[in-house]
Design an enzyme around this catalytic site. Structure first.
Site, PDB file in Angstrom:
ATOM      1  CG  ASP A  59      -1.724   1.077   1.354  1.00 51.35           C
ATOM      2  OD1 ASP A  59      -2.665   0.937   0.370  1.00 51.35           O
ATOM      3  OD2 ASP A  59      -1.708   2.040   2.272  1.00 51.35           O
TER       4      ASP A  59
ATOM      5  CD  GLU B 241      -2.270   2.227  -3.405  1.00 55.35           C
ATOM      6  OE1 GLU B 241      -3.629   2.992  -3.692  1.00 55.35           O
ATOM      7  OE2 GLU B 241      -1.905   2.648  -2.396  1.00 55.35           O
TER       8      GLU B 241
HETATM    9  C1  GLC Z   1      -4.411   3.229  -0.319  1.00 54.04           C
HETATM   10  C2  GLC Z   1      -5.559   2.373  -0.020  1.00 54.04           C
HETATM   11  C3  GLC Z   1      -6.722   3.374   0.621  1.00 54.04           C
HETATM   12  C4  GLC Z   1      -5.975   3.781   1.836  1.00 54.04           C
HETATM   13  C5  GLC Z   1      -4.869   4.299   1.563  1.00 54.04           C
HETATM   14  C6  GLC Z   1      -4.175   4.646   3.076  1.00 54.04           C
HETATM   15  O1  GLC Z   1      -4.509   4.344  -1.139  1.00 54.04           O
HETATM   16  O2  GLC Z   1      -6.166   1.682  -1.400  1.00 54.04           O
HETATM   17  O3  GLC Z   1      -7.982   2.568   0.551  1.00 54.04           O
HETATM   18  O4  GLC Z   1      -7.133   4.632   2.469  1.00 54.04           O
HETATM   19  O5  GLC Z   1      -3.930   3.674   0.944  1.00 54.04           O
HETATM   20  O6  GLC Z   1      -3.767   3.678   3.723  1.00 54.04           O
END
Ligand code: GLC
Ligand code: CA
Length: 544
Positions: free
Chosen positions: A203, A245
């Site tokens: 993440d 991500e």
């Molecule tokens: C990522 C996740 C999101 C979350 C953020 C903070 O973007 O997809 O859902 O709020 O990280 O952890």
């Protein structure tokens, strides 16, 4: 790379599941691990290879679990560690893999590291977070949760200092300049890998390190740390993946693949809004353009592509003008807008038109990358824009037309979120059971599309080129792998389109539809004329 030696993730189709939303086994109104286990056969039948589950760890749930209070346990709402082990086994028994979120950047403020950090200046935990006397450092870093946060710094009374956070103020950022934090996270990885998990969706990776005078994203020091996690994985495990991500431009995501020694996979964010643009404008140019901005990536790595996920449809990777246009077209009601995005699901965005939904999916599957299906989108579920934050796209999965859409037998008012029950999107109309038996349902069309895509690894491995670029009302992609070719054609408009393609290089070959097996005849030396119905797509094999 050949079909025989490609790693599993190259040709995989992913399915993103929110356990809270999927199936409630003990009827307390909240989906849980045992509920998910009871639906693994359904997931297997969808044809996907790997389930990505959203965070299931103990958490105050201020960010639906992305605010972790304990990395080594399961939130009691969802079950136990034993349940989780069983989930992995049951999934593996069916040939399904499971990856989970690894939230590296921050913890919950309820985590004991943070609690100790703020109250005990001399403890080793003080340095686990990013503290400052002032709130003016790193001023060039943008605020991500624009609708809720005013600063990346929040004052903590107990510590008498400001702490740094890129997301909610209840999610303090960890300090990756501290090697102890890196070690902690390696231990977390080990714990879940030993449990049998097949990898992680890491993440928010761009934000690990802060440096003055930068926007604090994608810094070289951040890449060093991520490479360290990969080395650890490679040295101790086989066949496990790290998926990044990084909501960034493809040129910046490139760095996350390293020399094939950082992430196995990375999300391709900016292609997503351009699929919606192309469809609404009836114009392939936005896709031509973004792919021209997409670099080649190392051989052993793969893009991960998606149409929707559990967050808002993000419009970070478009120009201001494009964002305004997307909002006007796809979020006419201001309530549909959230941060820099749109809180709606796939089917409502595409007018609940099965032609557009299938076209968008087929288009996604025709581009380089391994696609993700977001739970519920395979049956065309609707959304509820009136729920808080992004919860409107995380409502209970619709299994049948009975109580609570078959999600739970709890009293409806005790469900963690109401099921969708408005007109055309009501669970009484849109549910798995109804679609299961209808050969023309979205669900069965999706299953077929996934099957065909997986049967032809050319979609995963092949080179691509755009044909007939001047005919912008259609998108034409030619995929090539050794002596195999697949022509992917999309009519982006609501009118019949004639396409004239120069396929002389493949003269005498048969054109065969991969979708229904029908032959369209032999390719001639002259231009090949093809006709596409409104929003029709074709996957055509050019057979030797
Ligand atoms: C990522 C996740 C999101 C979350 C953020 C903070 O973007 O997809 O859902 O709020 O990280 O952890
Ligand atoms: Ca439950």
């Amino acid at each position: 790379m050949s079909k025989n030696n490609m790693p599993w993730y190259m040709n995989a189709v992913f399915y993103e599941v929110h356990i809270r939303a999927y199936c409630d086994s003990n009827n307390d109104g909240i989906g849980d691990i045992l509920g998910l286990i009871s639906k693994l056969d359904y997931i297997k039948n969808l044809g996907v290879d790997c389930i990505w589950i959203l965070p299931i760890y103990p958490s105050p749930l201020k960010d639906d679990g992305y605010d972790i209070a304990d990395y080594y346990n399961v939130h009691p709402d969802y079950g136990t560690l034993e349940d989780f082990k069983r989930l992995i086994q049951e999934a593996h028994n069916r040939g399904l893999r499971v990856i989970a979120d690894l939230v590296l950047n921050h913890t919950s403020d309820q985590h004991h590291w943070f609690q100790t950090s703020r109250s005990e200046p001399n403890s080793k935990f003080r340095d686990y977070y990013v503290w400052s006397d002032t709130d003016d450092k790193y001023a060039d870093a943008r605020i991500i949760f624009l609708d809720t946060e005013v600063s990346n710094w929040t004052y903590d009374e107990k510590a008498g200092l400001f702490f740094w956070h890129r997301f909610y103020s209840s999610q303090p950022d960890l300090n990756y300049d501290n090697p102890a934090v890196v070690e902690e996270m390696q231990r977390v990885m080990k714990f879940w890998l030993e449990m049998g998990i097949d990898g992680f969706r890491a993440d928010a990776v761009p934000y690990l390190i802060e440096r003055e005078g930068t926007n604090c994203e994608n810094l070289p020091e951040t890449h060093q740390i991520l490479k360290g996690f990969r080395t650890y994985l490679d040295e101790n495990y086989e066949d496990k993946i790290l998926l990044a991500e990084a909501n960034q431009w493809p040129m910046d995501v490139l760095a996350y693949f390293g020399d094939g020694d950082e992430f196995h996979m990375g999300f391709h964010f900016p292609v997503m809004p351009r699929i919606y643009m192309a469809l609404r404008k009836g114009d392939a140019s936005p896709i031509h353009w973004i792919m021209s901005q997409t670099p080649d990536i190392p051989d052993n790595t793969q893009w991960c592509t998606f149409l929707r996920n559990h967050d808002e449809l993000t419009l970070e990777m478009v120009t201001e003008e494009e964002r305004q246009w997307m909002w006007a077209e796809y979020a006419p009601d201001p309530r549909m807008r959230l941060n820099l995005g749109i809180r709606r699901r796939l089917a409502p965005l595409l007018d609940n038109d099965p032609r557009k939904i299938m076209l968008a999916n087929a288009l996604l599957y025709s581009l380089p990358g391994a696609p993700i299906v977001y739970y519920g989108d395979e049956i065309g579920m609707g959304d509820n824009i009136w729920l808080y934050d992004r919860n409107g796209v995380r409502t209970p999965m619709q299994w049948n037309d009975r109580l609570n859409a078959g999600f739970s037998e709890a009293k409806p008012e005790t469900l963690y979120a109401p099921v969708i029950d408005n007109e055309e999107f009501s669970y009484k109309v849109i549910n798995v059971e109804a679609q299961e038996h209808d050969p023309h349902s979205l669900l069965n069309k999706m299953r077929h599309l996934i099957d065909v895509r997986k049967l032809h690894p050319i979609f995963a491995l092949g080179a691509y080129e755009f044909l007939a670029k001047e005919h912008t009302k259609c998108l034409c992609i030619l995929r090539t792998h050794s002596d195999e070719q697949v022509l992917c054609l999309f009519n982006l408009t609501n009118s019949v389109q004639q396409l004239s393609l120069d396929l002389a290089a493949f003269a005498d070959r048969d054109i065969v539809s991969l979708i229904d097996g029908n032959s369209l005849g032999k390719i001639k030396l002259a231009e090949t004329e093809l006709e596409l119905e409104p929003y029709e797509f074709q996957w055509l094999s050019l057979k030797c």
